[in-house]
Motif scaffolding. Structure first.
Motif, PDB file in Angstrom:
ATOM      1  N   HIS A  82       0.876  -1.174   0.000  1.00  0.00           N
ATOM      2  CA  HIS A  82       0.000   0.000   0.000  1.00  0.00           C
ATOM      3  C   HIS A  82       0.912   1.223   0.000  1.00  0.00           C
ATOM      4  CE1 HIS A  82      -3.492  -2.481   0.702  1.00  0.00           C
ATOM      5  NE2 HIS A  82      -3.049  -2.899   1.873  1.00  0.00           N
ATOM      6  N   ALA A  83       1.055   1.869  -1.145  1.00  0.00           N
ATOM      7  CA  ALA A  83       2.013   2.975  -1.262  1.00  0.00           C
ATOM      8  C   ALA A  83       1.721   4.111  -0.280  1.00  0.00           C
ATOM      9  CB  ALA A  83       2.010   3.497  -2.692  1.00  0.00           C
ATOM     10  N   GLN A  84       0.459   4.275   0.078  1.00  0.00           N
ATOM     11  CA  GLN A  84       0.049   5.360   0.962  1.00  0.00           C
ATOM     12  C   GLN A  84       0.225   5.038   2.446  1.00  0.00           C
ATOM     13  OE1 GLN A  84      -1.734   3.178  -0.520  1.00  0.00           O
ATOM     14  NE2 GLN A  84      -3.838   2.982   0.192  1.00  0.00           N
ATOM     15  N   SER A  85       0.554   3.793   2.754  1.00  0.00           N
ATOM     16  CA  SER A  85       0.572   3.345   4.139  1.00  0.00           C
ATOM     17  C   SER A  85       1.591   4.094   4.999  1.00  0.00           C
ATOM     18  CB  SER A  85       0.858   1.840   4.196  1.00  0.00           C
ATOM     19  OG  SER A  85       0.849   1.366   5.513  1.00  0.00           O
ATOM     20  N   SER A  86       2.765   4.360   4.450  1.00  0.00           N
ATOM     21  CA  SER A  86       3.786   5.083   5.209  1.00  0.00           C
ATOM     22  C   SER A  86       3.303   6.479   5.585  1.00  0.00           C
ATOM     23  CB  SER A  86       5.081   5.163   4.391  1.00  0.00           C
ATOM     24  OG  SER A  86       6.064   5.885   5.087  1.00  0.00           O
ATOM     25  N   THR A  87       2.663   7.163   4.650  1.00  0.00           N
ATOM     26  CA  THR A  87       2.146   8.504   4.923  1.00  0.00           C
ATOM     27  C   THR A  87       1.040   8.449   5.967  1.00  0.00           C
ATOM     28  OG1 THR A  87       2.679   9.243   2.678  1.00  0.00           O
ATOM     29  CG2 THR A  87       1.062  10.540   3.891  1.00  0.00           C
ATOM     30  N   MET A  88       0.191   7.438   5.886  1.00  0.00           N
ATOM     31  CA  MET A  88      -0.898   7.295   6.858  1.00  0.00           C
ATOM     32  C   MET A  88      -0.358   6.954   8.240  1.00  0.00           C
ATOM     33  SD  MET A  88      -3.764   5.421   4.448  1.00  0.00           S
ATOM     34  CE  MET A  88      -5.189   5.756   5.509  1.00  0.00           C
ATOM     35  N   ASP A 115     -11.892   4.185   2.589  1.00  0.00           N
ATOM     36  CA  ASP A 115     -12.171   4.021   1.159  1.00  0.00           C
ATOM     37  C   ASP A 115     -11.671   5.219   0.346  1.00  0.00           C
ATOM     38  OD1 ASP A 115     -13.326   1.603   1.683  1.00  0.00           O
ATOM     39  OD2 ASP A 115     -15.395   2.291   1.470  1.00  0.00           O
ATOM     40  N   SER A 116     -11.683   6.396   0.960  1.00  0.00           N
ATOM     41  CA  SER A 116     -11.238   7.605   0.258  1.00  0.00           C
ATOM     42  C   SER A 116      -9.728   7.637   0.063  1.00  0.00           C
ATOM     43  CB  SER A 116     -11.652   8.855   1.044  1.00  0.00           C
ATOM     44  OG  SER A 116     -13.052   8.917   1.184  1.00  0.00           O
ATOM     45  N   PHE A 117      -9.021   6.800   0.838  1.00  0.00           N
ATOM     46  CA  PHE A 117      -7.559   6.785   0.778  1.00  0.00           C
ATOM     47  C   PHE A 117      -7.035   5.426   0.331  1.00  0.00           C
ATOM     48  CE2 PHE A 117      -8.772   9.603   4.396  1.00  0.00           C
ATOM     49  CZ  PHE A 117      -8.472  10.809   3.795  1.00  0.00           C
ATOM     50  N   TYR A 118      -7.922   4.608  -0.238  1.00  0.00           N
ATOM     51  CA  TYR A 118      -7.467   3.281  -0.637  1.00  0.00           C
ATOM     52  C   TYR A 118      -6.617   3.371  -1.898  1.00  0.00           C
ATOM     53  CZ  TYR A 118      -7.344  -1.766  -0.570  1.00  0.00           C
ATOM     54  OH  TYR A 118      -6.903  -3.062  -0.494  1.00  0.00           O
ATOM     55  N   ASN A 123      -3.421   6.533  -5.330  1.00  0.00           N
ATOM     56  CA  ASN A 123      -2.434   6.535  -6.423  1.00  0.00           C
ATOM     57  C   ASN A 123      -2.398   7.857  -7.168  1.00  0.00           C
ATOM     58  OD1 ASN A 123      -1.533   3.970  -5.910  1.00  0.00           O
ATOM     59  ND2 ASN A 123      -2.881   2.978  -7.403  1.00  0.00           N
ATOM     60  N   ASP A 124      -3.494   8.605  -7.119  1.00  0.00           N
ATOM     61  CA  ASP A 124      -3.568   9.880  -7.821  1.00  0.00           C
ATOM     62  C   ASP A 124      -3.221  11.061  -6.925  1.00  0.00           C
ATOM     63  OD1 ASP A 124      -4.382   8.637 -10.205  1.00  0.00           O
ATOM     64  OD2 ASP A 124      -6.482   8.635  -9.565  1.00  0.00           O
ATOM     65  N   MET A 125      -2.780  10.773  -5.696  1.00  0.00           N
ATOM     66  CA  MET A 125      -2.478  11.841  -4.748  1.00  0.00           C
ATOM     67  C   MET A 125      -0.988  11.850  -4.430  1.00  0.00           C
ATOM     68  SD  MET A 125      -5.646  11.136  -2.083  1.00  0.00           S
ATOM     69  CE  MET A 125      -5.481  12.676  -1.174  1.00  0.00           C
ATOM     70  N   SER A 126      -0.426  13.043  -4.316  1.00  0.00           N
ATOM     71  CA  SER A 126       0.953  13.158  -3.846  1.00  0.00           C
ATOM     72  C   SER A 126       0.943  12.956  -2.332  1.00  0.00           C
ATOM     73  CB  SER A 126       1.521  14.540  -4.172  1.00  0.00           C
ATOM     74  OG  SER A 126       0.900  15.529  -3.367  1.00  0.00           O
ATOM     75  N   PRO A 127       2.101  12.642  -1.729  1.00  0.00           N
ATOM     76  CA  PRO A 127       2.141  12.502  -0.267  1.00  0.00           C
ATOM     77  C   PRO A 127       1.620  13.732   0.462  1.00  0.00           C
ATOM     78  CG  PRO A 127       4.136  11.588  -1.226  1.00  0.00           C
ATOM     79  CD  PRO A 127       3.379  12.247  -2.345  1.00  0.00           C
ATOM     80  N   ASN A 128       1.941  14.936  -0.024  1.00  0.00           N
ATOM     81  CA  ASN A 128       1.463  16.147   0.640  1.00  0.00           C
ATOM     82  C   ASN A 128      -0.038  16.333   0.477  1.00  0.00           C
ATOM     83  OD1 ASN A 128       3.580  17.198   2.069  1.00  0.00           O
ATOM     84  ND2 ASN A 128       4.304  18.545   0.438  1.00  0.00           N
ATOM     85  N   GLN A 129      -0.578  15.978  -0.673  1.00  0.00           N
ATOM     86  CA  GLN A 129      -2.031  16.043  -0.856  1.00  0.00           C
ATOM     87  C   GLN A 129      -2.723  15.082   0.106  1.00  0.00           C
ATOM     88  OE1 GLN A 129      -2.100  15.179  -5.091  1.00  0.00           O
ATOM     89  NE2 GLN A 129      -2.723  17.270  -5.596  1.00  0.00           N
TER      90      GLN A 129
END
Length: 211
Positions: A82-88, A115-118, A123-129
């Motif tokens: 999950h690419a977003q997991s580190s940011t979360m 669900d909004s961050f799955y 994938n379409d969001m930058s880490p800062n977004q």
């Protein structure tokens, strides 16, 4: 001109190197319930994992059921697929730093919006977004501004906490989430799909044995 040959001079060099490893100032994880309870249920949870989301409210309910007798320790476990997991992970640990009392309310709020961050959406969001979106939730739940939240999430202190949580999981051989540990030992039978009563069947005898 100084000529030094192997035959004419032998040098012996002794070098002493002291390596200081960074250590956490307190035990890794965030506790819900009584920290000194005899029974400690540590759970490695990923904020992007739907199975972690499913387990989370049952764990809170279990700790409430055995208030003072059971500690639920939340360990942030980053699932690398999950690419977003580190940011979360940075997000929830930023809230712990800014307003620790709001930590579990914030985790619940983020899981509610998971669900909004799955994967497909993140994938379409930058880490800062992503951080700003998570910061909007923190502003509602934890009473912090988005700017304060983003600054904390990107701070060296919070990044170090992510590293500690990750190192703690690695040294315990953690792979999947959620993974459950009772008093320091992994319990492979426990599952996010368990009912509240199934969790109780494991915890109740342990609590009673310490009365």
């Amino acid at each position: 001109t100084l000529l030094v040959t192997r035959d004419s001079l032998s040098l012996s060099l002794s070098v002493s190197v002291v390596v200081t490893m960074s250590s956490p100032s307190r035990y890794v994880g965030v506790v819900y319930g009584e920290p000194s309870a005899a029974v400690v249920l540590e759970v490695f949870l990923d904020m992007a994992c739907p199975f972690s989301k499913r387990a989370f409210p049952k764990l809170l309910a279990l700790a409430d059921r055995y208030k003072g007798q059971l500690a639920f320790r939340f360990v942030s476990w980053v699932q690398t697929w999950h690419a977003q997991s580190s940011t979360m992970s940075k997000a929830i640990l930023a809230v712990e730093q800014l307003n620790k009392d709001a930590f579990f309310d914030y985790v619940a709020a983020v899981y509610a919006e998971q669900d909004s961050f799955y994967d497909d959406k993140a994938n379409d969001m930058s880490p800062n977004q992503l951080l700003k979106a998570l910061g909007a939730i923190a502003a509602k739940v934890a009473g912090v501004t988005v700017d304060e939240f983003v600054q904390a999430a990107n701070s060296k202190e919070v990044v170090q906490q992510v590293k500690y949580h990750t190192k703690y999981g690695r040294q315990n051989g953690i792979h999947s989430s959620p993974t459950f540990m009772i008093n320091g030992l992994i319990n492979n039978a426990m599952s996010s799909g368990w009912s509240a009563e199934q969790f109780n069947e494991v915890i109740e005898p342990l609590v009673k044995s310490n009365l």
